[in-house]
Design a protein around this motif. Structure first.
Motif, short mmCIF file in Angstrom:
data_model
loop_
_atom_site.label_atom_id
_atom_site.label_comp_id
_atom_site.label_asym_id
_atom_site.label_seq_id
_atom_site.Cartn_x
_atom_site.Cartn_y
_atom_site.Cartn_z
N GLU A 184 -75.22 -6.11 -38.70
CA GLU A 184 -74.65 -7.10 -37.78
C GLU A 184 -74.97 -6.64 -36.37
OE1 GLU A 184 -70.86 -5.88 -39.22
OE2 GLU A 184 -70.24 -5.08 -37.28
N HIS B 256 -73.14 -9.41 -46.31
CA HIS B 256 -71.99 -9.11 -45.44
C HIS B 256 -71.51 -10.44 -44.83
CE1 HIS B 256 -69.41 -6.48 -43.18
NE2 HIS B 256 -70.05 -6.53 -42.04
N HIS C 275 -70.11 -13.52 -40.47
CA HIS C 275 -69.32 -12.37 -40.07
C HIS C 275 -67.95 -12.75 -39.50
CE1 HIS C 275 -68.53 -8.25 -38.35
NE2 HIS C 275 -69.05 -7.94 -39.52
N PRO D 5 -66.45 -8.48 -43.88
CA PRO D 5 -66.25 -8.02 -42.50
C PRO D 5 -64.87 -7.38 -42.33
CG PRO D 5 -67.19 -10.23 -42.52
CD PRO D 5 -66.83 -9.89 -43.95
ZN LIG Z 1 -69.16 -6.00 -40.28
#
Ligand SMILES: [Zn+2]
Length: 292
Positions: free
Chosen positions: A15, A83, A87, A123
């Protein structure tokens, strides 16, 4: 590799700075783009030079912005996992939106890389009661969103005890069959996380000590880093000082120190395959989600 004391996972949550909750909730902004991409490239090259592998938990909206950076991770032989797509914290979203985050990110990452995406990390380790059901529905096989940390006020922790790879039913007795959990590591005794902010606060010797203590107990250390931690961050009004602490060059040196420890650095999935034998067999028969 016979000099190692065991295996370890130094995973990366892919990220950028502008996708972190700290930046998104800040009053200021930066017009710098791609903050963290240099860190990602450094990490990929550093692991590659050492013949090490890892799992990259990727925020899949980056596929639109920086496809070549994500493709390079797959080309380096790393495992690609999800992920989420945006996010955003999962608990801030409706169940339908959570399902969409999981499904979209898997699809985007698979179509870019050609790899089967079977792993997921939430997250901020923020998961909801329906998390494992949603993972199974959308075709994932493992999760790595649990930290057996003590409760840290204003943070997280206190919810989980699991410190070793296991079937997801060890976290949630109602979890569907065929899902596994790979918890992120905590320091034995102290029960604070070994990486993330804690690595930057306590230093790499703290993390390396924790890794050795875990290895002695037969537990594979599972660590995580973020690409934005590996670069100099612009000052942005409202981003807490702790976010800046020991980022950039300091963090690159800390990771080099960790990679110098006598461990074989491997993927998350390979650890689960050995520690939870037969876990994926449960996905194959009948009405379980099928791999393409
Ligand atoms: Zn993260």
């Amino acid at each position: 590799m016979s000099d190692t004391v065991g295996r370890a996972v130094l995973s990366i949550d892919v990220e950028l700075f502008d996708q972190t909750p700290a930046y998104r909730s800040a009053s200021g902004i930066t017009d710098q783009q791609g903050i963290g991409l240099n860190g990602l490239a450094w990490f990929r090259e550093t692991l590659g030079d050492r013949g090490a592998s890892t799992t990259c938990f990727v925020v899949s909206s980056l596929v639109d912005r920086y496809p070549e950076a994500i493709e390079a991770l797959a080309d380096a032989g790393f495992e690609i996992a999800s992920h989420t797509h945006s996010h955003e914290l999962l608990s801030d979203r409706s169940a339908d939106e959570r399902r969409e985050e999981l499904a979209t990110s898997k699809e985007r990452l698979e179509s870019l890389t050609g790899q089967s995406v079977t792993g997921f990390r939430a997250p901020a380790f923020d998961i909801t009661d329906d998390h494992f059901d949603l993972l199974a529905e959308t075709g994932y096989e493992y999760d790595s969103s649990v930290v057996a940390s003590r409760a840290i006020p204003g943070w997280y922790g206190g919810e989980y005890d699991l410190e070793t790879p296991a079937l997801a039913t060890a976290v949630d007795p109602d979890a569907p069959a065929g899902l596994a959990e790979l918890p992120a590591s905590v320091m034995p005794g102290l029960r604070l996380p070994l990486t993330g902010t804690w690595l930057r606060f306590f230093g790499p010797r703290y993390t390396a000590l924790g890794m050795r203590l875990l290895a002695r107990r037969g537990i594979t250390p599972v660590l995580y880093v973020h690409p934005w931690e590996l670069v100099g961050l612009p000052q942005v009004e409202g981003v807490p000082a702790r976010v800046y602490y020991h980022t950039g060059e300091w963090m690159r040196e800390a990771l080099t120190y960790i990679l110098d420890q006598p461990f074989d650095f491997v993927t998350a999935r390979s650890v689960l395959e050995d520690a939870v034998p037969g876990w994926t067999d449960q996905n194959r028969p009948a009405d379980g989600p099928q791999e393409e």
